[in-house]
Design a protein around this motif. Structure first.
Motif: not given
Length: 569
Positions: A258-264
């Motif tokens: 939660a509330n921790s942006p990431t990317g794929i």
């Protein structure tokens, strides 16, 4: 049949008197029927959109709209102003996309207004409620990691991505944006942005992708007819095959906090996807892979270079704008580190950027899905009919053949992947240096050309059309400008060639070897970006590299390549 055949002069006079007396047409007391009033409707009339990444599309219809001019769009709110109300992208005279702000305003209601262009007194509004942000935004990008099958010069591989779903939970990573066209061949050294979506916390084990409409353009250099393509010909085909792929994340899966942006990041490997007869099979092992991107200290997930389009919705107060491209609209932000390369603008800052300019942007994809410009480079005063593609054949001093890989804007009668024949009509030859240190001799030779003598199969060029394209077949165009663009290809470090800061490559793609080019000399500089290598000293004989830079014809010597990026495989 004429009226005079039925009515004598007396009859006409009597009829006229009757009309005037009865209030018929023609009397001074008679007015024409009133023009129906303009009306505006907007759909949907209300919506709830989550903050920090949420979007919602709206459309407007105008009744009795003279010349079909449509509407203008605006945002307002009692608890917000400017960016704190959100932003509008993909604006047309009948549709717009609302992008929620990073935080919920107080009060949380924002008003979207569509105002008739013909009658500014007529408008309609939609009420937007900005809700608490979904706890996660995942940025998804697409890259390519390999070269095509031996003997086939792959020139364009275009495919439409119709779905990207995280499982379990069927979370749509395209955020409802629908089909997205991807030109895979352009991604040997770069990434392409797809979307940013709000993803709930949890563990996801797989990513399901669906594709459609693959189109392949290649040059047949195998010496015999292949996939119904004659030897030496450039052919465009629509291969058939399996178009779905489900890829598992490594280990226990992708953990979204939660509330921790990431990317794929998704890697598509056409060397595996393309079958021996040039069908496609996205289900094969290794055809598609996926990994989680590592966030850099400054919050950057990935680099996106050579984004070209037109400036819209210029926001000078916040130093941002919309970049309108053929693949969608991107909101570009700037900061104190952004470089502005505008030759005719001495200020070299955001004031150089103007609406409707054609520009090129190198940007960083940030964790929250924003695009932060590292460099903004001027292209033209206005968006024009410009095609970018790879040269495949030099016919004579005035004609050459190329395959289209990109359009600055949609050009009638031309599509990505089309082979075209170009007639050069007294063109200006230019080098788009792209921030590179180009030797003056190489640049002078290219820009001093008056014919095709400096062109070379394998080069990437941009051409500006002097007149509409002729649909053919074959498609033919006339160009009044030819610009050298950055070329991408994959090759091996030539044995014994590494002498920092330069080296040579061989084992070249078939497009080069088919034209008797066996090696290319590579120049690097402080402007060269190395990936997975510390620099030229980190290269060894036989290393496989994907390269991006400016390719110059060097006469009897091997071609010269001024490199912007080196990706060690």
């Amino acid at each position: 049949m004429r009226v005079e055949r039925f009515l004598g002069l007396f009859g006409i006079a009597a009829l006229t008197a009757y009309l005037f007396g009865c209030g018929g047409y023609g009397g001074s007391s008679i007015t024409p029927p009133p023009t129906p009033p303009t009306s505006v409707t907007i759909s949907p009339a209300s919506a709830s959109v989550p903050a920090n990444g949420g979007t919602q599309g709206f459309t407007a219809m105008v009744g009795n709209d003279y010349l079909s001019r449509g509407v203008t769009w605006s945002l307002s709110g009692t608890g917000c102003s400017g960016a704190t109300c959100g932003s509008l992208t993909a604006m047309t005279s009948s549709a717009v996309t609302y992008n929620a702000p990073a935080a919920v305003p107080n009060p949380a209601t924002v008003t979207l207004t569509a105002t008739s262009i013909n009658d500014s007194a007529k408008s309609a509004s939609a009420m937007i409620t900005v809700t608490s942000a979904s706890p996660q935004a995942a940025a998804v990008s697409l890259t390519i990691t390999d070269t095509p099958a031996a003997g086939i010069a792959l020139l364009s591989f275009e495919v439409t991505l119709t779905g990207a779903t995280l499982n379990p939970g069927s979370v749509d990573l395209l955020s409802g944006k629908g089909p997205m066209q991807i030109e895979v061949k352009r991604l040997e050294t770069e990434s392409a942005f797809l979307s940013t979506a709000s993803v709930p916390p949890g563990t996801f084990t797989s990513l399901a992708l669906t594709f459609a409409n693959p189109e392949l353009t290649f040059k047949n250099d195998v010496g015999t007819t292949f996939a119904q393509c004659a030897p030496g010909a450039v052919c465009e085909i629509k291969p058939m095959g399996a178009l779905t792929s489900t890829t598992n994340f490594p280990g226990s899966g992708l953990l979204i906090i939660a509330n921790s942006p990431t990317g794929i990041q998704v890697d598509v490997n056409p060397n595996t996807i393309l079958t021996g007869a040039l069908g496609v099979d996205f289900t094969l092992a290794g055809a598609v892979s996926v990994r989680e991107l590592t966030m850099k200290p400054a919050g950057e997930l990935d680099d996106l270079d050579d984004l070209r389009g037109a400036v819209q919705n210029l926001d000078s107060a916040n130093k941002r704008f919309t970049l309108h491209t053929t693949n969608g609209d991107l909101t570009i932000t700037t900061d104190g580190n952004t470089r502005f390369e505008f030759e005719e603008c001495a200020a070299d800052n955001f004031t150089c950027v103007q609406n409707n300019q054609a520009i090129e942007v190198d940007a960083e994809l940030m964790a929250d899905g924003a695009f932060l410009a590292r460099k903004i480079e001027f292209e033209d005063e206005a968006e024009g009919d410009e095609l970018e593609g790879i040269v495949v054949e030099i016919d004579d001093a005035k004609h050459f053949e190329m395959v289209v890989l990109n359009e600055l804007r949609s050009v009638n009668n031309v599509s990505t992947g089309n082979p075209i024949i170009v007639t050069s009509n007294s063109p200006g030859f230019q080098v788009k240096a792209d921030g590179l240190q180009v030797p003056s001799l190489l640049q002078g030779n290219f820009e001093g050309a008056t014919d095709t003598s400096q062109l070379l199969p394998g080069q990437m060029v941009g051409i500006r059309l002097a007149q509409p394209a002729n649909p053919g077949p074959p498609v033919t165009v006339t160009a009044n400008r030819v610009r050298l663009r950055t070329t991408q290809f994959t090759a091996n470090v030539k044995t014994g060639s590494v002498v920092p800061p330069n080296f040579s490559v061989d084992t070249l793609p078939a497009l080069f070897t088919g034209n008797n080019v066996r090696s290319i000399h590579v120049q690097t500089s402080s402007d060269t970006d190395f990936e997975a290598a510390s620099g030229v000293s980190g290269l060894a004989d036989g290393n496989t590299l994907s390269l991006r830079g400016l390719l110059f014809n060097n006469g009897a010597l091997p071609p010269e390549f001024v490199t912007k990026k080196v990706r060690k495989r």
